[in-house]
Motif scaffolding. Structure first.
Motif, PDB file in Angstrom:
ATOM      1  N   MET A   1      -7.702  13.755  -8.331  1.00 39.47           N
ATOM      2  CA  MET A   1      -8.317  12.435  -8.493  1.00 39.47           C
ATOM      3  C   MET A   1      -8.637  11.841  -7.138  1.00 39.47           C
ATOM      4  O   MET A   1      -7.881  11.985  -6.169  1.00 39.47           O
ATOM      5  N   ALA A   2      -9.747  11.130  -7.077  1.00 38.17           N
ATOM      6  CA  ALA A   2     -10.186  10.554  -5.804  1.00 38.17           C
ATOM      7  C   ALA A   2      -9.185   9.544  -5.268  1.00 38.17           C
ATOM      8  O   ALA A   2      -8.953   9.474  -4.053  1.00 38.17           O
ATOM      9  N   ILE A   3      -8.586   8.761  -6.160  1.00 35.12           N
ATOM     10  CA  ILE A   3      -7.598   7.763  -5.716  1.00 35.12           C
ATOM     11  C   ILE A   3      -6.425   8.456  -5.036  1.00 35.12           C
ATOM     12  O   ILE A   3      -5.928   8.001  -3.997  1.00 35.12           O
ATOM     13  N   ALA A   4      -5.973   9.564  -5.622  1.00 38.32           N
ATOM     14  CA  ALA A   4      -4.838  10.288  -5.058  1.00 38.32           C
ATOM     15  C   ALA A   4      -5.165  10.817  -3.668  1.00 38.32           C
ATOM     16  O   ALA A   4      -4.330  10.783  -2.756  1.00 38.32           O
ATOM     17  N   VAL A   5      -6.379  11.320  -3.488  1.00 39.34           N
ATOM     18  CA  VAL A   5      -6.788  11.833  -2.178  1.00 39.34           C
ATOM     19  C   VAL A   5      -6.797  10.716  -1.147  1.00 39.34           C
ATOM     20  O   VAL A   5      -6.307  10.879  -0.016  1.00 39.34           O
ATOM     21  N   GLU A   6      -7.329   9.555  -1.527  1.00 41.30           N
ATOM     22  CA  GLU A   6      -7.345   8.420  -0.607  1.00 41.30           C
ATOM     23  C   GLU A   6      -5.925   7.956  -0.282  1.00 41.30           C
ATOM     24  O   GLU A   6      -5.612   7.642   0.873  1.00 41.30           O
ATOM     25  N   ALA A   7      -5.066   7.922  -1.298  1.00 32.47           N
ATOM     26  CA  ALA A   7      -3.681   7.543  -1.066  1.00 32.47           C
ATOM     27  C   ALA A   7      -3.007   8.519  -0.120  1.00 32.47           C
ATOM     28  O   ALA A   7      -2.239   8.124   0.781  1.00 32.47           O
ATOM     29  N   GLY A   8      -3.302   9.786  -0.304  1.00 32.49           N
ATOM     30  CA  GLY A   8      -2.724  10.810   0.556  1.00 32.49           C
ATOM     31  C   GLY A   8      -3.123  10.641   2.014  1.00 32.49           C
ATOM     32  O   GLY A   8      -2.312  10.875   2.921  1.00 32.49           O
ATOM     33  N   ARG A   9      -4.356  10.223   2.236  1.00 35.63           N
ATOM     34  CA  ARG A   9      -4.810  10.008   3.617  1.00 35.63           C
ATOM     35  C   ARG A   9      -3.996   8.893   4.277  1.00 35.63           C
ATOM     36  O   ARG A   9      -3.658   8.970   5.453  1.00 35.63           O
ATOM     37  N   ILE A  10      -3.716   7.852   3.507  1.00 36.39           N
ATOM     38  CA  ILE A  10      -2.914   6.753   4.055  1.00 36.39           C
ATOM     39  C   ILE A  10      -1.505   7.235   4.385  1.00 36.39           C
ATOM     40  O   ILE A  10      -0.956   6.927   5.453  1.00 36.39           O
ATOM     41  N   ILE A  11      -0.921   7.987   3.478  1.00 38.37           N
ATOM     42  CA  ILE A  11       0.429   8.501   3.717  1.00 38.37           C
ATOM     43  C   ILE A  11       0.465   9.350   4.980  1.00 38.37           C
ATOM     44  O   ILE A  11       1.324   9.164   5.854  1.00 38.37           O
ATOM     45  N   ARG A  12      -0.469  10.267   5.103  1.00 32.49           N
ATOM     46  CA  ARG A  12      -0.489  11.157   6.268  1.00 32.49           C
ATOM     47  C   ARG A  12      -0.741  10.390   7.559  1.00 32.49           C
ATOM     48  O   ARG A  12      -0.147  10.669   8.598  1.00 32.49           O
ATOM     49  N   SER A  13      -1.627   9.404   7.495  1.00 32.35           N
ATOM     50  CA  SER A  13      -1.993   8.682   8.717  1.00 32.35           C
ATOM     51  C   SER A  13      -0.856   7.818   9.242  1.00 32.35           C
ATOM     52  O   SER A  13      -0.782   7.541  10.445  1.00 32.35           O
ATOM     53  N   GLN A  14       0.047   7.388   8.351  1.00 35.18           N
ATOM     54  CA  GLN A  14       1.127   6.501   8.783  1.00 35.18           C
ATOM     55  C   GLN A  14       2.481   7.196   8.888  1.00 35.18           C
ATOM     56  O   GLN A  14       3.477   6.588   9.285  1.00 35.18           O
ATOM     57  N   PHE A  15       2.511   8.477   8.534  1.00 36.82           N
ATOM     58  CA  PHE A  15       3.766   9.225   8.593  1.00 36.82           C
ATOM     59  C   PHE A  15       4.087   9.630  10.027  1.00 36.82           C
ATOM     60  O   PHE A  15       3.214  10.039  10.784  1.00 36.82           O
ATOM     61  N   GLY A  16       5.351   9.495  10.405  1.00 37.71           N
ATOM     62  CA  GLY A  16       5.755   9.889  11.745  1.00 37.71           C
ATOM     63  C   GLY A  16       7.237   9.678  11.950  1.00 37.71           C
ATOM     64  O   GLY A  16       8.005   9.494  10.998  1.00 37.71           O
ATOM     65  N   LEU A  17       7.643   9.673  13.183  1.00 37.26           N
ATOM     66  CA  LEU A  17       9.059   9.539  13.503  1.00 37.26           C
ATOM     67  C   LEU A  17       9.494   8.095  13.668  1.00 37.26           C
ATOM     68  O   LEU A  17      10.665   7.820  13.867  1.00 37.26           O
ATOM     69  N   SER A  18       8.549   7.159  13.601  1.00 37.07           N
ATOM     70  CA  SER A  18       8.893   5.750  13.766  1.00 37.07           C
ATOM     71  C   SER A  18       8.017   4.915  12.841  1.00 37.07           C
ATOM     72  O   SER A  18       6.906   4.519  13.203  1.00 37.07           O
ATOM     73  N   VAL A  19       8.517   4.673  11.622  1.00 34.96           N
ATOM     74  CA  VAL A  19       7.776   3.905  10.626  1.00 34.96           C
ATOM     75  C   VAL A  19       8.514   2.592  10.374  1.00 34.96           C
ATOM     76  O   VAL A  19       9.680   2.596   9.984  1.00 34.96           O
ATOM     77  N   ASP A  20       7.831   1.482  10.608  1.00 35.03           N
ATOM     78  CA  ASP A  20       8.445   0.174  10.376  1.00 35.03           C
ATOM     79  C   ASP A  20       8.615  -0.067   8.879  1.00 35.03           C
ATOM     80  O   ASP A  20       7.745   0.295   8.069  1.00 35.03           O
ATOM     81  N   SER A  21       9.710  -0.691   8.510  1.00 32.63           N
ATOM     82  CA  SER A  21       9.953  -0.978   7.103  1.00 32.63           C
ATOM     83  C   SER A  21      10.794  -2.231   6.956  1.00 32.63           C
ATOM     84  O   SER A  21      11.479  -2.665   7.887  1.00 32.63           O
ATOM     85  N   THR A  22      10.711  -2.825   5.765  1.00 30.25           N
ATOM     86  CA  THR A  22      11.603  -3.911   5.377  1.00 30.25           C
ATOM     87  C   THR A  22      12.347  -3.448   4.135  1.00 30.25           C
ATOM     88  O   THR A  22      12.068  -2.378   3.586  1.00 30.25           O
ATOM     89  N   TRP A  23      13.309  -4.270   3.672  1.00 34.35           N
ATOM     90  CA  TRP A  23      14.093  -3.873   2.508  1.00 34.35           C
ATOM     91  C   TRP A  23      13.915  -4.884   1.390  1.00 34.35           C
ATOM     92  O   TRP A  23      13.989  -6.082   1.597  1.00 34.35           O
TER      93      TRP A  23
END
Length: 252
Positions: A1-23
């Motif tokens: 699905m196109a949505i899944a591919v776009e979502a995957g791009r976001i995941i890959r682009s922001q994945f790394g060793l230092s990801v900011d997060s809140t709880w």
């Protein structure tokens, strides 16, 4: 699905060793990727289906209890591994009719594995048929267990009880990712004790269409457009063994 591919791009682009997060209040982490994918999915679905209801981990659009059709989404299932630098996260989306998932997708953007299923038409991984394995006993199999003390249907001792069968219980912190591995024959089971439907809707349809079985932790069929009673997903052959372990631990 196109949505899944776009979502995957976001995941890959922001994945790394230092990801900011809140709880969040439920003790789960939240990142910019979760929010961005939620907004993307909602926008794409509502552009194509203007009156559709979207039930997402990061927010609901429309009234899921008053609609026969509900899109159930986990924008980034596996935020804990995502912020911890290991690639076991997926995008999960399912269409439910009267609470029953009829279409689903799980996308692993790290290895480009797209698992899709439509009710009555089987499951496919990257265009090829996907099937659960045929292990008849838990012994020597791998079972993912998502069972934290603060969740609604926590089962004390579950991890240890499954281990005593000779199985190899693991906790990937993404039950949907584990559901993908179950659907392609690598895992024998997945147990989730939370009440969160977005963790189970896509898993239910892809596992069943791959030849497996999915029930609540009490062994019942359930709706996925509202809170659930956890779930047990399996290759079908070890399902009763898993349910029996849970029932014994719950004193049932």
């Amino acid at each position: 699905m196109a949505i899944a591919v776009e979502a995957g791009r976001i995941i890959r682009s922001q994945f790394g060793l230092s990801v900011d997060s809140t709880w969040k209040e439920d003790r789960s982490p939240l990142t910019e990727a979760d929010i961005a994918i939620h907004e993307l999915t909602t926008a794409r679905l509502r552009a194509e289906f203007p009156n559709c209801v979207v039930l997402s981990e990061e927010g609901t659009h429309g009234n899921a209890t008053e609609s026969d059709e509900v899109w159930v989404c986990d924008p980034l299932d596996g935020t804990t591994p995502f912020i911890s630098g290991y690639p076991t996260s997926v995008f999960a989306l399912a269409l439910c009719r009267s609470g029953d998932p009829v279409l689903g997708v799980l996308f692993d953007p790290y290895l480009d594995r797209m698992l899709v299923a439509e009710k009555g038409r089987g499951a496919e991984l990257n265009g090829l048929p996907s099937h659960v394995n045929d292990f008849a006993k838990l012994e020597t199999t791998t079972v993912d267990v998502s069972n934290l003390p603060h969740v609604k249907y926590f089962v004390p001792g579950l991890h240890e009880a499954i281990a005593r069968t000779g199985a190899r219980p693991t906790s990937l912190y993404s039950s949907a990712y584990a559901g993908l591995l179950l659907s392609v024959g690598l895992f024998a089971g997945v147990v989730l004790t939370q009440d969160t439907p977005w963790d189970g809707a896509a898993v239910q349809i892809v596992v069943e269409e791959a030849g497996g079985v999915v029930t609540s932790i009490s062994g019942e069929r359930q709706r996925y457009d509202r809170p659930i009673e956890g779930y047990v997903a399996s290759n079908g052959r070890v399902h009763e063994e898993l349910l029996g372990i849970i029932a014994e631990l719950r004193g049932e």
